[in-house]
Design a protein around this motif. Structure first.
Motif, mmCIF file in Angstrom:
data_model
loop_
_atom_site.group_PDB
_atom_site.id
_atom_site.type_symbol
_atom_site.label_atom_id
_atom_site.label_comp_id
_atom_site.label_asym_id
_atom_site.label_seq_id
_atom_site.Cartn_x
_atom_site.Cartn_y
_atom_site.Cartn_z
ATOM 1 N N ILE A 210 0.838 -1.205 0.000
ATOM 2 C CA ILE A 210 0.000 0.000 0.000
ATOM 3 C C ILE A 210 0.870 1.250 0.000
ATOM 4 C CG2 ILE A 210 -1.641 1.317 1.387
ATOM 5 C CD1 ILE A 210 -2.841 -1.361 2.263
ATOM 6 N N ALA A 211 1.947 1.248 0.809
ATOM 7 C CA ALA A 211 2.854 2.400 0.815
ATOM 8 C C ALA A 211 3.502 2.588 -0.545
ATOM 9 C CB ALA A 211 3.920 2.207 1.898
ATOM 10 N N GLN A 212 3.777 1.484 -1.219
ATOM 11 C CA GLN A 212 4.356 1.554 -2.570
ATOM 12 C C GLN A 212 3.377 2.196 -3.548
ATOM 13 O OE1 GLN A 212 6.541 -2.035 -3.986
ATOM 14 N NE2 GLN A 212 5.092 -2.023 -5.684
ATOM 15 N N GLU A 216 3.614 5.935 -5.467
ATOM 16 C CA GLU A 216 3.447 6.134 -6.913
ATOM 17 C C GLU A 216 2.380 7.182 -7.210
ATOM 18 O OE1 GLU A 216 2.495 2.268 -8.273
ATOM 19 O OE2 GLU A 216 4.517 1.441 -7.997
ATOM 20 N N THR A 217 1.279 7.135 -6.467
ATOM 21 C CA THR A 217 0.192 8.095 -6.698
ATOM 22 C C THR A 217 0.619 9.511 -6.349
ATOM 23 O OG1 THR A 217 -1.437 6.366 -6.224
ATOM 24 C CG2 THR A 217 -2.192 8.651 -6.120
ATOM 25 N N VAL A 218 1.279 9.646 -5.174
ATOM 26 C CA VAL A 218 1.714 10.987 -4.746
ATOM 27 C C VAL A 218 2.780 11.520 -5.699
ATOM 28 C CG1 VAL A 218 2.826 12.282 -2.889
ATOM 29 C CG2 VAL A 218 1.111 10.555 -2.352
ATOM 30 N N ASP A 219 3.606 10.661 -6.261
ATOM 31 C CA ASP A 219 4.601 11.098 -7.224
ATOM 32 C C ASP A 219 3.920 11.666 -8.473
ATOM 33 O OD1 ASP A 219 7.195 11.466 -8.292
ATOM 34 O OD2 ASP A 219 6.990 9.594 -9.412
ATOM 35 N N GLN A 220 2.847 11.028 -8.901
ATOM 36 C CA GLN A 220 2.094 11.555 -10.044
ATOM 37 C C GLN A 220 1.468 12.909 -9.710
ATOM 38 O OE1 GLN A 220 -0.721 8.536 -11.087
ATOM 39 N NE2 GLN A 220 0.830 7.077 -11.787
ATOM 40 N N LEU A 221 0.948 13.059 -8.490
ATOM 41 C CA LEU A 221 0.393 14.356 -8.080
ATOM 42 C C LEU A 221 1.474 15.423 -8.040
ATOM 43 C CD1 LEU A 221 -2.006 13.239 -5.198
ATOM 44 C CD2 LEU A 221 -2.620 13.889 -7.534
ATOM 45 N N GLN A 222 2.674 15.023 -7.633
ATOM 46 C CA GLN A 222 3.773 15.989 -7.613
ATOM 47 C C GLN A 222 4.118 16.444 -9.031
ATOM 48 O OE1 GLN A 222 7.841 15.934 -5.139
ATOM 49 N NE2 GLN A 222 7.893 14.504 -6.855
ATOM 50 N N GLU A 223 4.117 15.547 -9.983
ATOM 51 C CA GLU A 223 4.391 15.921 -11.370
ATOM 52 C C GLU A 223 3.301 16.841 -11.910
ATOM 53 O OE1 GLU A 223 4.796 12.378 -13.586
ATOM 54 O OE2 GLU A 223 6.664 11.721 -12.613
ATOM 55 N N ILE A 224 2.058 16.538 -11.561
ATOM 56 C CA ILE A 224 0.963 17.419 -12.009
ATOM 57 C C ILE A 224 1.112 18.812 -11.409
ATOM 58 C CG2 ILE A 224 -1.528 17.778 -11.874
ATOM 59 C CD1 ILE A 224 -1.865 14.743 -11.990
ATOM 60 N N ALA A 225 1.473 18.871 -10.115
ATOM 61 C CA ALA A 225 1.662 20.182 -9.476
ATOM 62 C C ALA A 225 2.822 20.933 -10.122
ATOM 63 C CB ALA A 225 1.903 19.993 -7.980
ATOM 64 N N ASN A 262 6.898 12.303 2.785
ATOM 65 C CA ASN A 262 6.283 11.547 3.881
ATOM 66 C C ASN A 262 5.957 10.111 3.461
ATOM 67 O OD1 ASN A 262 6.458 13.759 5.568
ATOM 68 N ND2 ASN A 262 4.350 14.435 5.169
ATOM 69 N N THR A 263 5.475 9.958 2.242
ATOM 70 C CA THR A 263 5.164 8.603 1.775
ATOM 71 C C THR A 263 6.441 7.767 1.611
ATOM 72 O OG1 THR A 263 5.180 9.406 -0.518
ATOM 73 C CG2 THR A 263 3.049 9.285 0.605
ATOM 74 N N LYS A 264 7.545 8.391 1.239
ATOM 75 C CA LYS A 264 8.809 7.667 1.165
ATOM 76 C C LYS A 264 9.228 7.173 2.545
ATOM 77 C CE LYS A 264 12.238 9.197 -1.139
ATOM 78 N NZ LYS A 264 13.312 10.086 -1.666
ATOM 79 N N ASN A 265 9.062 8.028 3.562
ATOM 80 C CA ASN A 265 9.389 7.607 4.928
ATOM 81 C C ASN A 265 8.470 6.478 5.390
ATOM 82 O OD1 ASN A 265 11.389 9.575 5.060
ATOM 83 N ND2 ASN A 265 9.988 11.108 5.943
#
Length: 450
Positions: A210-212, A216-225, A262-265
């Motif tokens: 789930i953390a993985q 991945e999802t938060v990384d996509q949101l970061q790219e969109i931002a 935070n998700t990486k941690n």
């Protein structure tokens, strides 16, 4: 010892041995010293311990059988040791190459590497050793006897004596019957710990998975931002966006970057918990193979409770304790049966120049202590063991109620998000409407970025 046996043999053949020490008695003593086993010993072949318990002891609801004090006998052949076949899965090498990090491979690795399972297995071996020990008879003892030693050799008497305690009432076999249930409890404790390890591995595995996915999802949101900030800067240069709106998009990017860190941690912490429960500390974080969506299935609370009661190792431990307590009642009732101590002495008399022998048999009379308190304690422990089974059933219901509530809440949340017309479907529809409105000129650039 051999010289002593030869001496006794020569004395047996002498015609002047007194009638109160017959040759047959000495022959028995010679056999004891030569290594003959008593009828109470249980043979052990190939280090395999075997036992067969009466079927009446399997039914936990059967009434407690209190045998006659003077006739209690339990026939035990030995205790079979199936632990090697039961624990065969532990032979998996701890350094096995994991080409694909699946849940099944992590489970195999945990079964071979987790130290708690090795500890539980050692406790089984310890109980088996105790089973062997409590059924062994007392050792034969030998010694020297000297009398009239101050007569300067004129009337001295020098002799050798041998003794043996004979355990009666089937106490040794009853001891093993009691400990055999402790072996069963140790095996069930191993099975319980095995389930705990597998459960911890599965929880930790899906936590990493789930953390993985979250990372991945938060990384996509970061790219969109990041793209939104680039678009806002371009619009600001063209005079179509204010500085305030640009700062808002930059704040959104910073928030997305913070969430990504935070998700990486969280992922690293989940991975550390996974390798800790597996028992391998030198494994580096790697992508896991699994499907979170495939876990969604219906679970019936009544069916789970029935399986817990009939298949749980905890319940098996409680039932083994009931059987152990019943065997302990039999053992307590056999305790007053007196053991027999036999001691024989053969000696030479310098005063008469002849040999003589003596035989002593000691049999305690249980008229003051017939183990009344021990029998009462054993009977009370049977009642307590039966009540512990009832208590465990109620405890299963209580624990299942809490866990099933969390499961039901999580399932409702998943259905609310994933079903047709749910939260995810509506969010996707809103996103499509926003882009359609922007393309039609009905929404501003800032409204699209929000």
């Amino acid at each position: 010892m051999a010289r002593f046996v030869d001496l006794l043999s020569s004395w047996v053949q002498q015609p002047d041995i007194p009638m109160f020490a017959p040759r047959a008695t000495l022959i028995v003593l010679i056999c004891l010293l030569s290594g003959c086993q008593t009828s109470h010993q249980v043979s052990v072949q190939d280090s395999r311990l075997k036992s067969s318990l009466p079927s009446s002891m399997v039914d936990s609801e059967a009434p407690v059988r209190l045998p006659e004090v003077w006739t209690s006998q339990v026939q035990l052949v030995g205790y079979e040791e199936p632990i090697e076949s039961v624990l065969s899965e532990l032979s998996t090498p701890t350094n096995a190459h994991l080409s694909e990090l699946t849940l099944e491979k992590f489970e195999q690795l945990a079964l071979s590497s987790n130290p708690s399972l090795s500890e539980a297995r050692a406790r089984i071996k310890a109980a088996q050793g105790r089973w062997l020990q409590v059924g062994l008879p007392a050792n034969t003892f030998v010694g020297y006897s000297g009398q009239q030693l101050g007569s300067h050799g004129l009337a001295e008497q020098h002799g050798l004596f041998v003794g043996q305690e004979f355990v009666r009432g089937g106490k040794l076999n009853l001891n093993r019957a009691v400990v055999s249930q402790e072996i069963d409890k140790a095996k069930q404790a191993w099975a319980t710990q095995r389930l705990r390890v597998l459960t911890d591995v599965r929880l930790a595995y899906y936590e990493v998975l789930i953390a993985q996915r979250r990372s991945e999802t938060v990384d996509q949101l970061q790219e969109i931002a990041q793209q939104a900030v680039g678009a806002a800067e371009a619009l600001l240069s063209a005079g179509e966006m204010s500085q305030v709106e640009l700062m808002r998009t930059r704040i959104e990017l910073q928030s997305a970057q913070l969430a990504f860190n935070n998700t990486k941690n969280q992922y690293n912490a989940a991975w550390l918990r996974l390798i800790a429960v597996v028992g391998v500390s030198d494994m580096q974080p790697q992508p896991l193979k699994g499907d979170v969506e495939g876990l969604i299935k219906e679970v019936d609370a009544d069916e789970v409770l029935a399986r817990l009661i009939h298949e749980s190792p905890e319940m098996a431990v409680a039932l083994s304790e009931v059987k152990r307590a019943r065997w302990a009642v039999d053992r307590a009732c056999a305790e007053p049966i007196p053991n027999v101590d036999v001691e024989a002495i053969v000696q030479s008399d310098n005063g008469t120049g002849s040999s003589n022998a003596a035989l002593q048999v000691v049999l305690p009379v249980p008229w003051l202590n017939s183990n009344q308190g021990g029998i009462r304690q054993a009977r009370s422990e049977v009642v307590a063991a039966n009540r512990a089974v009832d208590r465990l059933q109620l405890n299963f219901q209580q624990r299942l109620a809490d866990v099933y509530q969390r499961y039901a809440d999580a399932r409702n949340q998943v259905e609310a998000y994933s079903k047709a017309g749910g939260i995810l479907a509506n969010s996707k529809e809103i996103l499509n409407l926003v882009f359609e409105g922007y393309q039609a000129g009905e929404l501003s650039n800032f409204e699209v970025l929000k």
